[in-house]
Design a protein around this motif. Structure first.
Motif, PDB file in Angstrom:
ATOM      1  N   GLU A   1       0.964  -1.302   0.077  1.00  0.00           N
ATOM      2  CA  GLU A   1       0.069  -0.150   0.000  1.00  0.00           C
ATOM      3  C   GLU A   1       1.017   1.229   0.022  1.00  0.00           C
ATOM      4  OE1 GLU A   1      -3.254   0.142   2.980  1.00  0.00           O
ATOM      5  OE2 GLU A   1      -3.222  -2.008   2.963  1.00  0.00           O
ATOM      6  N   ALA A   2       1.821   1.354   0.699  1.00  0.00           N
ATOM      7  CA  ALA A   2       2.884   2.559   0.942  1.00  0.00           C
ATOM      8  C   ALA A   2       3.578   2.761  -0.605  1.00  0.00           C
ATOM      9  CB  ALA A   2       3.978   2.216   2.039  1.00  0.00           C
TER      10      ALA A   2
ATOM     11  N   LEU B   1       0.882   4.084  -2.804  1.00  0.00           N
ATOM     12  CA  LEU B   1       1.000   5.460  -2.364  1.00  0.00           C
ATOM     13  C   LEU B   1       1.972   6.483  -2.682  1.00  0.00           C
ATOM     14  CD1 LEU B   1      -1.040   7.341  -0.472  1.00  0.00           C
ATOM     15  CD2 LEU B   1       0.628   6.964   1.489  1.00  0.00           C
TER      16      LEU B   1
ATOM     17  N   ARG C   1       0.998   5.840   8.234  1.00  0.00           N
ATOM     18  CA  ARG C   1       0.037   6.206   7.283  1.00  0.00           C
ATOM     19  C   ARG C   1       0.129   7.885   7.295  1.00  0.00           C
ATOM     20  NH1 ARG C   1      -3.161   4.332   3.340  1.00  0.00           N
ATOM     21  NH2 ARG C   1      -4.744   5.601   2.787  1.00  0.00           N
ATOM     22  N   SER C   2      -0.440   8.438   8.482  1.00  0.00           N
ATOM     23  CA  SER C   2      -0.441   9.639   8.535  1.00  0.00           C
ATOM     24  C   SER C   2       0.927  10.366   8.198  1.00  0.00           C
ATOM     25  CB  SER C   2      -0.831  10.139  10.197  1.00  0.00           C
ATOM     26  OG  SER C   2       0.185   9.626  10.962  1.00  0.00           O
TER      27      SER C   2
END
Length: 57
Positions: free
Chosen positions: A3-4, A7, A38-39
């Motif tokens: 996911e990263a 992103l 994530r933030s």
């Protein structure tokens, strides 16, 4: 990690290498696992005129 990578729009291998170099903020090492906040990734802007991660000579 997948996911990263999506992103940040980079290859998974590139992301791991950038983490190893200390170029990615918000990294947590828990045993052999690597976690990314994530933030921190969402608020991090590596720049628009250069590659997403790393530097080309």
């Amino acid at each position: 990690m997948d996911e990263a990578a999506v992103l940040l729009r980079v290859n998974r291998k590139t992301l791991y290498e950038s983490i190893r170099r200390g170029e990615v903020p918000g990294v947590l090492h828990i045993g052999r696992s690597v976690r990314l906040r994530r933030s921190v990734l969402l608020s991090w802007t590596p720049g628009n005129s250069s590659p997403a991660l790393g530097k080309k000579p």
